[in-house]
Design a protein around this motif. Sequence first.
Motif, short mmCIF file in Angstrom:
data_model
loop_
_atom_site.label_atom_id
_atom_site.label_comp_id
_atom_site.label_asym_id
_atom_site.label_seq_id
_atom_site.Cartn_x
_atom_site.Cartn_y
_atom_site.Cartn_z
N TRP A 1 -12.07 1.94 9.53
CA TRP A 1 -12.85 1.92 8.47
C TRP A 1 -13.66 3.22 8.35
O TRP A 1 -14.03 3.76 9.08
N ARG A 2 -13.93 3.56 7.01
CA ARG A 2 -15.00 4.50 6.50
C ARG A 2 -15.76 4.03 5.58
O ARG A 2 -15.76 2.99 4.87
N ALA B 1 -8.92 5.76 1.12
CA ALA B 1 -8.09 4.80 2.11
C ALA B 1 -6.86 5.14 2.34
O ALA B 1 -6.25 4.89 3.30
N ALA B 2 -6.29 6.03 1.25
CA ALA B 2 -4.90 6.38 1.40
C ALA B 2 -4.75 7.88 2.35
O ALA B 2 -3.77 8.02 3.06
N ASP B 3 -6.03 8.31 2.68
CA ASP B 3 -5.86 9.61 3.62
C ASP B 3 -6.15 9.01 5.04
O ASP B 3 -6.80 9.38 5.80
N ASP C 1 -5.71 0.74 3.08
CA ASP C 1 -5.61 -0.27 2.14
C ASP C 1 -5.98 0.07 0.83
O ASP C 1 -7.09 -0.25 0.44
N VAL C 2 -5.04 0.39 0.02
CA VAL C 2 -5.39 1.07 -1.32
C VAL C 2 -5.50 0.04 -2.47
O VAL C 2 -5.97 0.13 -3.34
N ASP D 1 1.01 -1.13 -0.03
CA ASP D 1 0.08 0.12 0.04
C ASP D 1 0.94 1.27 0.03
O ASP D 1 0.59 2.12 -0.80
N LEU D 2 1.89 1.18 0.83
CA LEU D 2 2.95 2.26 0.68
C LEU D 2 3.54 2.47 -0.70
O LEU D 2 3.52 3.77 -0.90
N VAL D 3 3.80 1.51 -1.33
CA VAL D 3 4.29 1.65 -2.71
C VAL D 3 3.41 2.40 -3.69
O VAL D 3 3.76 3.19 -4.32
#
Length: 168
Positions: free
Chosen positions: A115-116, A81-83, A158-159, A59-61
Amino acid sequence: DDPVEAVSVSLMKDTETIYGMTTADNGKYLLLVPEVDGQRYNIIPKRLDQPRNGVSTLDLVRIQKHLLGQDAFESPYQYIAADANNNEQVSAIDLIEIRKLILGIYVEFPNNLSWRFVDKNFQFADLTHPWPFEETINIQYDGQSASDLDFIGVKVGDVNNSVQANAT
């Protein structure tokens, strides 16, 4: 498309919880709405457990490639997810927050939920800047049963969508 289990779903009137339940592995919920014609309610989902579920260095990559313009996100849910720091944008600070979670420095995100949930029928004005978005569903009792009131679950951090959303 995977159902999300262990979501606490509440029926709220103003700030009062009228009814609540937790979703099973099929992700479904059933709320009993008091029969008061014209009364307005909010359906609010929350899941706060397992913040590291689905979050990895991949996910970081992926976020880093997005930030460098090498591989843009394809979905508004990837932006959400990235925010990780919940400031309505994706930046290098989010990479730091996610890295701290992966390394165990954080047990949960300090400024965000695990979770959103986005109203499934919500229409994003800008797919590359999905904020603000609807995290509740507003209903008005009219004597009829309401169905197909659904949410899209977004696992923060978790993108690449590798989260295990349910036991199956």
